[in-house]
Motif scaffolding. Structure first.
Motif, short mmCIF file in Angstrom:
data_model
loop_
_atom_site.label_atom_id
_atom_site.label_comp_id
_atom_site.label_asym_id
_atom_site.label_seq_id
_atom_site.Cartn_x
_atom_site.Cartn_y
_atom_site.Cartn_z
N ARG A 663 85.81 51.57 -45.84
CA ARG A 663 85.25 51.01 -44.61
C ARG A 663 85.01 52.13 -43.60
O ARG A 663 85.61 53.20 -43.67
CB ARG A 663 86.21 49.97 -44.01
N ASP A 665 85.59 52.69 -40.04
CA ASP A 665 86.24 52.18 -38.83
C ASP A 665 86.77 53.29 -37.94
O ASP A 665 87.43 53.02 -36.94
CB ASP A 665 87.40 51.25 -39.21
N GLU A 677 80.08 56.63 -41.70
CA GLU A 677 78.83 55.93 -41.46
C GLU A 677 78.07 56.62 -40.33
O GLU A 677 78.64 56.94 -39.29
CB GLU A 677 79.09 54.48 -41.08
N GLU A 698 77.41 43.20 -35.90
CA GLU A 698 78.10 44.19 -36.73
C GLU A 698 77.49 45.58 -36.56
O GLU A 698 78.20 46.59 -36.45
CB GLU A 698 78.05 43.76 -38.20
N THR A 731 84.97 52.89 -54.39
CA THR A 731 86.36 52.97 -53.94
C THR A 731 87.24 53.18 -55.17
O THR A 731 87.61 52.23 -55.86
CB THR A 731 86.76 51.70 -53.18
#
Length: 847
Positions: A663, A665, A677, A698, A731
């Protein structure tokens, strides 16, 4: 069970799902339709945040509530709900949530309890059935008296048909649960009564009540509203969504592209989305005030904030503004003629009722007519909707239906496609055709008719710079195509950035072989030509067609997609000396839309030796973001991903670091060698995604930033490297792995033409699988038609030797699935599903 007296004083027994929470934050009141029950809202109770009481009712005669001996009209059901909330001592603030015919009932309650109302959520419902308009086919059949008794009451067909509308259908346990309260005819009476109470006729007993609710809805302009929609619903089709938006233009909307009537079942994430929306309500008033304070000023005539300012500045100029080149012959219009035609079309469109904010779908190939149509629509204040055939016909239809255009401007082929794809809107024909065909296409006017009207009509006032200007659709390479909304001032910002980055002057001229840029020439204030190619198939551009377009306007700048340039390289042998000379005068070549191999850029440099060769990075939501030249790429050398250069002036780029489970974050950073990202902040970044509230939330959850969905890192020199898409990150037990770097190393092998790296297995322990397209057999000169699925031992060994990671399996395939628009973005999700099937021993098939 709860007892409440109805308006006649009769005690009624209700079944209610109530989480019993002390409503320190508020109460959510959920109302189902026909033939469901409170089970529909189970997830809303499960994920309810602290302090929120959730009450989901079973309407009288429905679910497990008391059965009725007589029909219940809409007015009675609204009163019944008020009686129940009184008995339950429900106080404000209340957010109502409703589906199907629960919508009018909940809205009737909301209008009677404005002092308690904090928000409204509606899902696949309606408040208006126009007189004379046919109701949905399923409802029309079910309302026939004999069929209603047989289908709705005598048998469970209507009950079961509701879940049958979903594709794929819900699990059997869910279908059974939804049908459980309706197992006998004596328990289904109200199912039939509900259908009979749909007020189709003018004299229907519930018509007056429904009309009052519809009129009252427009008074809810100050109430936050969220519309959830399943566009595959054959009952509440998108015409009902359009009607609701006309009455509630302030509403947030999220369309779940694969959902049908039971949107909360087909898209289980709706519950979490609604609670996020509810959680945002507190800051909405302040946000709206900030937006008003930050709004750009109203434009004056020729305002530089508007996209057509450069065109107006060259009004009267005889120089070529737009050229279409076909078979070496050019159709041209000057800046003077273009500006005149734009004004006439704008006045004509305004005369036939096109207003600021209306949406216009454009089904016209790039060229003179498309340019006139775009700028004419903008001058009225209309919003252009662009979903090119590069999406594929079916996806283009879904995109345009979702955008809900008020008008379609198209060539005959485009209007025929619009009819086949059931795209709404009045029709305007581009070009001439026979009267019978024109009637068959449903065209009220032609482009020429509107220009004629414009001779005797006034131009409307110029729109505000912060008005919506365009809905542009993404390529759909990593999921359904998304509509991206740009305001006029954001489009102007994009144009200004391109002008500065490319050092555009009035002496430049552009050949646009990349669809998004085919419309920008007049906005840049320079002449532009469209080469002879199929714009939805970029690989059809030949070297000769490109050279002819360059020669037609003595172009100095070329913009082409990687797929187009690959074919230009492949066909360069057919160039004549004059054509080579024309290409030799180009000073700048740009290619974007997908990663461009250095080898291809070198070939382009050889073909246009005087040109700087650049490959800007960006996306539909923000273009351009960074830029890098061939010289800079060669200086950077190989790395983990694709080097896309440094951010352009006025653009800030950061990465949000990946967590061990893949993810993004982490806190935004520009520190080198941290993969995350890619996030972008700039004046020309999109305003929002269209009718995709949850997707927009999002992507913009970090205030002021657009999260691109790409992953990458900065190097020590400040250059950005793109490593793939966030959804394609593997992952593994060793942590997250991005695919592009591994793919690049594998593609360096002589025996490999293309590669995709995917993960197979459970998240967190995924195994790395490399899927390769073998290069043509050097000895035979061709690739085998069907390479074996498991790679030959020698090829597998070569791949493992260069991959740099532990590879569990190497598979081969004839071709990787790529997007239609760019013909180069690999759909790794499809490849991963295919690889999992192959390794599980299933039938191989194709990805």
């Amino acid at each position: 069970m709860v007892s409440a007296a109805d308006a006649d004083g009769v005690s009624r027994t209700w079944h209610v799902l109530d989480n019993g929470v002390e409503p320190t934050a508020g109460t959510m009141l959920c109302v189902h339709g026909n033939p469901t029950w409170s089970y529909l809202w189970r997830r809303f109770l499960t994920v309810a945040p602290a302090g929120w009481r959730v009450v989901a009712v079973d309407q009288l005669g429905m679910g497990w509530s008391e059965r009725l001996q007589a029909p219940r009209r809409l007015e009675q059901r609204i009163d019944d709900l008020s009686a129940l909330t009184g008995a339950l001592d429900i106080q404000g603030p209340v957010v109502t949530v409703a589906h199907d015919w629960g919508g009018p009932i909940s809205l009737g309650w909301a209008l009677a309890h404005r002092d308690q109302l904090a928000g409204v959520v509606l899902a696949n419902t309606a408040v208006h059935q126009p007189l004379g308009a046919a109701p949905p086919g399923l409802i029309r059949l079910a309302r026939t008296a004999a069929l209603r008794t047989a289908v709705c009451v005598g048998t469970p067909l209507f009950v079961r048909a509701t879940t049958a509308l979903s594709r794929p259908q819900p699990p059997e346990a869910v279908r059974g649960a939804l049908a459980a309260p309706y197992r006998g005819a004596n328990r289904r009476r109200s199912v039939g009564d509900f259908v009979a109470d749909i007020p189709v006729e003018a004299d229907h007993p519930s018509r007056t009540t429904l009309d009052a609710v519809a009129a009252g809805v427009e008074d809810l302009a100050d109430v936050p509203t969220l519309l959830l929609w399943g566009p595959r619903d054959p009952v509440f089709s998108e015409r009902y969504l359009r009607d609701l938006l006309a009455r509630l233009p302030h509403a947030d909307v999220h369309r779940y592209g694969r959902a049908s009537h039971l949107v909360t079942e087909d898209a289980p994430e709706t519950a979490e989305h609604v609670w996020r929306w509810v959680g945002d309500l507190g800051g909405r008033t302040a946000d709206q005030a900030d937006a008003v304070a930050a709004a750009p000023p109203e434009p004056t005539q020729g305002s530089p904030l508007l996209p057509w300012a450069a065109l107006e500045a060259r009004a009267g100029d005889p120089a070529v503004a737009v050229a279409e080149v076909v078979n070496g012959k050019s159709r041209e219009v000057s800046f003077a003629e273009l500006e005149h035609r734009v004004r006439l079309l704008a006045a004509g469109l305004h005369a036939v009722g096109l207003k600021a904010g209306h949406r216009v779908a454009l089904l016209v190939p790039p060229g003179v007519d498309l340019t006139v149509a775009i700028y004419g629509c903008w001058r009225v204040g209309a919003v252009i909707v662009v979903a090119d055939a590069g999406l594929g016909v079916a996806a283009m239809g879904r995109a345009l239906r979702g955008a809900g255009p008020d008008l379609i401007i198209g060539v005959a082929k485009g209007l025929a496609a619009a009819a086949a794809l059931r795209i709404p809107g009045r029709r305007v024909l581009v070009g001439s055709t026979s009267v019978p065909l024109r009637r068959a296409l449903g065209s009220d006017f032609s482009l020429a008719d509107l220009a004629e009207l414009g001779l005797h009509a006034d131009l409307p006032p110029e729109p505000a710079a912060d008005s919506d200007g365009a809905v542009l659709f993404t390529s759909g390479a990593t999921g359904p195509a998304k509509g991206v909304v740009y305001r006029l001032d954001q489009l102007r910002g994009q144009i200004d950035l391109i002008t500065a980055a490319c050092r555009i002057t009035p002496n430049d001229r552009l050949v646009a072989a990349f669809a998004p840029f085919a419309l920008y020439g007049p906005a840049l204030g320079i002449g532009a030509a469209v080469p002879d190619m199929e714009v939805t198939a970029p690989g059809t551009l030949t070297a000769r067609a490109l050279a002819d377009a360059v020669a037609a306007i003595d172009a100095t700048v070329v913009f082409a997609s990687p797929a187009a340039l690959r074919n230009v390289r492949a066909t360069r042998g057919g160039l004549t000396p004059p054509q080579r000379a024309a290409l030799g005068r180009v000073r700048l070549v740009m290619s974007a839309g997908a990663p461009v191999p250095v080898s291809l850029l070198r070939a382009v440099q050889e073909l246009m030796p005087a040109a700087e060769v650049h490959t800007p990075y960006g996306m539909t939501e923000a273009l351009p973001v960074t830029d890098v030249s061939l010289v800079e790429l060669e200086a950077a050398g190989p790395g983990n991903g694709v080097c896309v250069g440094r951010p352009l002036p006025g653009v800030t780029v950061r990465v949000s670091p990946l967590t061990p489970d893949g993810r993004a974050d982490g806190e935004l950073t520009a520190q080198p060698e941290i993969t995350g990202e890619i996030c972008v902040a700039a004046a020309h970044v999109k305003d929002r995604y269209d009718r995709l509230w949850a997707t927009e939330r999002e992507s913009s959850r970090t205030a002021g930033w657009h999260r691109t969905g790409d992953v990458g890192h900065f190097d020590v020199a400040g250059r950005l490297w793109v490593e793939g898409r966030l959804v394609h990150v593997l992952t593994t037990a060793d942590g997250p792995l991005t695919p592009v770097g591994v793919e690049q190393r594998v593609e360096e092998l002589d025996e490999v033409e293309a590669a995709a790296v995917v993960g197979v297995g459970p998240a967190g322990t995924q195994q790395i699988v490399v899927v390769v397209v073998p290069a043509p057999d050097a000895s035979a000169g061709v690739r085998r038609r069907r390479p074996r699925v498991l790679a030959e031992p020698a090829l597998a060994a070569s791949v493992r030797a260069v991959a740099g990671v532990s590879v569990a399996a190497v598979l081969t395939i004839e071709a990787l699935p790529v997007d239609i628009r760019h013909a180069s973005k690999v759909d790794r999700a499809r490849v991963a599903r295919w690889a999992e099937r192959v390794l599980a021993g299933a039938r191989v098939g194709r990805p």
